[in-house]
Design a protein around this motif. Structure first.
Motif, PDB file in Angstrom:
ATOM      1  N   THR A  60       0.938  -1.111  -0.094  1.00  0.00           N
ATOM      2  CA  THR A  60       0.023  -0.016  -0.184  1.00  0.00           C
ATOM      3  C   THR A  60       0.993   1.286   0.049  1.00  0.00           C
ATOM      4  N   THR A  81      -7.968   1.090   2.463  1.00  0.00           N
ATOM      5  CA  THR A  81      -9.010  -0.085   2.493  1.00  0.00           C
ATOM      6  C   THR A  81     -10.110  -0.138   3.748  1.00  0.00           C
ATOM      7  N   LEU A 155      -3.942  -5.938  -5.277  1.00  0.00           N
ATOM      8  CA  LEU A 155      -3.852  -4.478  -5.239  1.00  0.00           C
ATOM      9  C   LEU A 155      -3.312  -3.845  -6.522  1.00  0.00           C
TER      10      LEU A 155
END
Length: 329
Positions: A60, A81, A155
């Motif tokens: 991330t 998220t 992702l």
């Protein structure tokens, strides 16, 4: 701007924690690439997350850095998220020009069950929910937010969906995370994290060369990509997809060498790198304002021995206030 050459002997490498913008004129592709080392290691070390959670946070952070460094204005990009998996919340934000921070929230019991069953990929840990991209330009502007569903994809794939839906630009994203075990200068075992990533976008000068079929990840009328005679985006997409995770994180390869390996036949150029830092935006003043917005009842409940303590979830810094400092406004 520097053209990457095969020798690379005199090349001034960006190194870790520097985002490298690049352009491949022969493919009408532009993008950014990065390898993260000490900056990422500092973020993960202070939280001491279980390994699967640390990997998810690292991915991330890489995605946030790649996107955040493209902002052309003063502001913040927040990637977050919210889901029903063992890791129900991951937040990373990038504040221009160079500040990064991140944290995650997880259920220890659910995480243990997932690990026992071998379900430790990011898509397993997140479960179903949303991935939100929020751009904040300050107090006097309206936030922009793009939301895509977490549907069991990685992702990388979800970020690609976001670009196709929000910007309608064919985009390829690659992310990689590596856990390193070595020894420090005193010979003691040491655990470190590295991560890397790349985002490449098809940006031809002639808009008609971006065909709708590719924007939505589909095929052309004949079952093939249809972006012009030489299928430039199809070629670039395959190149980016071919990157191995080890290449993204290997410090001996480096960002510039990786770009040369991929695109040298098409002529790749790199631009001055942009450094990114592990810096939290919390402060004593900001947290005092937050506490002052609470009711007296909430403040009394939080106080212990006449003191109110607040710990920043991002950087784990604890601020202590005397109860008299944080009276409701």
């Amino acid at each position: 701007m520097t053209e990457v050459d095969p020798g690379l002997g005199q090349f001034d490498f960006a190194g870790d924690d520097h985002v490298v913008p690049f352009q491949v004129e022969g493919l009408d592709v532009r993008g950014r690439a990065v390898q993260l080392g000490p900056m990422l290691d500092a973020i993960l070390e202070r939280h001491n997350y279980p390994l699967p959670v640390a990997r998810l946070v690292a991915e991330t952070v890489v995605l946030t850095v790649l996107l955040g460094t493209s902002l052309k204005f003063e502001g913040k990009l927040i990637v977050q998220t919210k889901s029903n998996g063992p890791v129900d919340l991951v937040v990373a934000d990038f504040s221009t020009p160079d500040r990064v921070r991140a944290y995650a929230r997880y259920d220890e019991e659910a995480l243990s069950r997932a690990q026992e069953n071998g379900l430790t990929k990011p898509e397993h840990l997140l479960g179903e929910g949303i991935l939100a991209f929020t751009i904040d330009q300050g107090a006097h502007t309206q936030r922009y937010q793009g939301i895509v569903p977490l549907d069991g994809a990685s992702l990388e794939e979800i970020a690609g969906v976001y670009f196709r839906q929000s910007e309608q630009i064919p985009t390829k994203v690659r992310l990689g995370v590596a856990e390193l075990l070595d020894r420090d200068e005193n010979g003691q075992p040491r655990h470190r994290w590295r991560a890397g990533g790349m985002v490449a976008q098809f940006l031809p000068e002639a808009p008609e060369r971006m065909r709708q079929a590719d924007l939505h990840g589909g095929d052309g009328d004949n079952g093939e990509h249809a972006i012009g005679v030489d299928d430039l985006w199809g070629e670039a997409s395959v190149m980016v997809q071919s990157i191995d995770a080890d290449e993204l994180t290997d410090p001996t390869v480096g960002t510039e060498r990786l770009l040369y390996r991929l695109f040298h036949e098409r002529g790749v150029k790199v631009y001055p790198p942009q450094a990114v830092y592990d810096k939290c935006s919390c402060s004593r003043e900001k947290l005092r304002d937050v506490l002052a917005s609470l009711s007296q009842e909430d403040l009394d409940h939080a106080a212990q021995d006449g003191m109110v303590s607040v710990t920043c979830e991002f950087c784990s810094t604890t601020y202590r206030f005397e109860a008299t400092e944080v009276k409701p406004q």
